[in-house]
Design a protein around this motif. Sequence first.
Motif, mmCIF file in Angstrom:
data_model
loop_
_atom_site.group_PDB
_atom_site.id
_atom_site.type_symbol
_atom_site.label_atom_id
_atom_site.label_comp_id
_atom_site.label_asym_id
_atom_site.label_seq_id
_atom_site.Cartn_x
_atom_site.Cartn_y
_atom_site.Cartn_z
ATOM 1 N N GLY A 7 0.825 -1.205 0.000
ATOM 2 C CA GLY A 7 0.000 0.000 0.000
ATOM 3 C C GLY A 7 0.853 1.246 0.000
ATOM 4 N N LEU A 8 0.279 2.301 -0.486
ATOM 5 C CA LEU A 8 0.984 3.577 -0.530
ATOM 6 C C LEU A 8 1.238 4.108 0.879
ATOM 7 N N PRO A 9 2.255 4.970 1.033
ATOM 8 C CA PRO A 9 2.472 5.609 2.331
ATOM 9 C C PRO A 9 1.206 6.346 2.780
ATOM 10 N N GLY A 10 0.954 6.326 4.075
ATOM 11 C CA GLY A 10 -0.162 7.072 4.630
ATOM 12 C C GLY A 10 -1.502 6.361 4.611
ATOM 13 N N THR A 11 -1.544 5.123 4.159
ATOM 14 C CA THR A 11 -2.821 4.400 4.120
ATOM 15 C C THR A 11 -3.144 3.727 5.447
ATOM 16 N N GLU A 106 -8.677 12.554 3.197
ATOM 17 C CA GLU A 106 -8.163 11.933 4.421
ATOM 18 C C GLU A 106 -6.735 11.435 4.208
ATOM 19 N N HIS A 107 -6.491 10.818 3.067
ATOM 20 C CA HIS A 107 -5.151 10.308 2.768
ATOM 21 C C HIS A 107 -4.146 11.472 2.760
ATOM 22 N N LYS A 108 -4.496 12.563 2.093
ATOM 23 C CA LYS A 108 -3.624 13.744 2.046
ATOM 24 C C LYS A 108 -3.366 14.282 3.455
ATOM 25 N N ARG A 109 -4.414 14.372 4.272
ATOM 26 C CA ARG A 109 -4.254 14.871 5.647
ATOM 27 C C ARG A 109 -3.287 13.990 6.424
ATOM 28 N N ARG A 110 -3.412 12.668 6.257
ATOM 29 C CA ARG A 110 -2.503 11.744 6.946
ATOM 30 C C ARG A 110 -1.056 11.982 6.522
ATOM 31 N N ILE A 111 -0.838 12.119 5.225
ATOM 32 C CA ILE A 111 0.523 12.338 4.709
ATOM 33 C C ILE A 111 1.096 13.626 5.277
ATOM 34 N N GLU A 112 0.285 14.658 5.346
ATOM 35 C CA GLU A 112 0.774 15.969 5.761
ATOM 36 C C GLU A 112 0.940 16.110 7.267
ATOM 37 N N THR A 113 0.378 15.180 8.053
ATOM 38 C CA THR A 113 0.448 15.325 9.517
ATOM 39 C C THR A 113 1.169 14.177 10.216
ATOM 40 N N ARG A 114 1.588 13.165 9.494
ATOM 41 C CA ARG A 114 2.144 11.998 10.177
ATOM 42 C C ARG A 114 3.586 12.211 10.620
ATOM 43 N N LYS A 115 3.978 11.408 11.578
ATOM 44 C CA LYS A 115 5.339 11.393 12.120
ATOM 45 C C LYS A 115 5.911 10.001 11.883
ATOM 46 N N THR A 116 7.223 9.878 12.015
ATOM 47 C CA THR A 116 7.856 8.569 11.847
ATOM 48 C C THR A 116 8.678 8.215 13.072
ATOM 49 N N SER A 117 8.782 6.946 13.330
ATOM 50 C CA SER A 117 9.627 6.459 14.422
ATOM 51 C C SER A 117 10.996 6.027 13.897
ATOM 52 N N VAL A 118 11.205 6.112 12.587
ATOM 53 C CA VAL A 118 12.470 5.691 11.980
ATOM 54 C C VAL A 118 13.408 6.891 11.954
ATOM 55 N N LYS A 119 14.501 6.792 12.724
ATOM 56 C CA LYS A 119 15.435 7.904 12.862
ATOM 57 C C LYS A 119 16.046 8.277 11.504
ATOM 58 N N GLY A 120 15.876 9.552 11.138
ATOM 59 C CA GLY A 120 16.473 10.071 9.915
ATOM 60 C C GLY A 120 15.607 9.937 8.675
ATOM 61 N N LEU A 121 14.488 9.244 8.776
ATOM 62 C CA LEU A 121 13.635 9.017 7.606
ATOM 63 C C LEU A 121 12.886 10.285 7.232
ATOM 64 N N THR A 122 13.027 10.690 5.999
ATOM 65 C CA THR A 122 12.259 11.807 5.465
ATOM 66 C C THR A 122 10.990 11.243 4.836
ATOM 67 N N LEU A 123 9.861 11.665 5.359
ATOM 68 C CA LEU A 123 8.590 11.159 4.848
ATOM 69 C C LEU A 123 8.242 11.823 3.518
ATOM 70 N N PRO A 124 7.555 11.096 2.646
ATOM 71 C CA PRO A 124 7.210 11.667 1.345
ATOM 72 C C PRO A 124 6.128 12.738 1.465
ATOM 73 N N THR A 125 6.138 13.651 0.528
ATOM 74 C CA THR A 125 5.093 14.664 0.437
ATOM 75 C C THR A 125 3.867 14.044 -0.234
ATOM 76 N N TRP A 126 2.757 14.755 -0.186
ATOM 77 C CA TRP A 126 1.544 14.294 -0.847
ATOM 78 C C TRP A 126 1.787 14.159 -2.354
#
Length: 173
Positions: A7-11, A106-126
């Motif tokens: 699945g895509l990120p943020g799902t 909703e998917h866009k909101r999740r992408i724009e507000t989520r955090k990661t527990s993986v140190k140094g990981l840059t999350l993708p933009t919408w």
Amino acid sequence: MLYIFSGLPGTGKSTLATALSRICNGCYLRVDTIEQTMKNAGISLEGPEGYAIAYALAEDNLRLGMNVIADTVNPIELTREAWRRAAENAKSAFREIEIVCTDLDEHKRRIETRKTSVKGLTLPTWKAVQNREYHPWTGDRIIIDTAGATPEQSIQQLCNELGLSADWYLTAT
């Protein structure tokens, strides 16, 4: 059993994969963690190195008799087939699970507000998520649409589809 998430990120894929790992006491393999750890160690990624490591770790753990939960975008048939092959090499069963969020707002909101527990990981933009290569599925799989559902509802739906009980997990969280 190898549980192959896709699945895509943020799902909600990682949320469901980690919950399933706890429910079935499984080995959790997250390709984001593998790839970011390699980058943090100064190893450049040229292609599917993170996935290749995850396939090998999955086989090792399946041969030990463990359940393995693979948390990856798993975007193309080539990666999907490699996961199936890992299970077959270990003489293990597998279930393929695609997590989707059909509500684009909703998917866009999740992408724009989520955090990661993986140190140094840059999350993708919408925009990056929208432009990501992700081939439609052609084979049999469990589909969980997380749009409009709480994580607990999605976990319950997944467990129902898999024939597992999530009662203890849902009452403990």
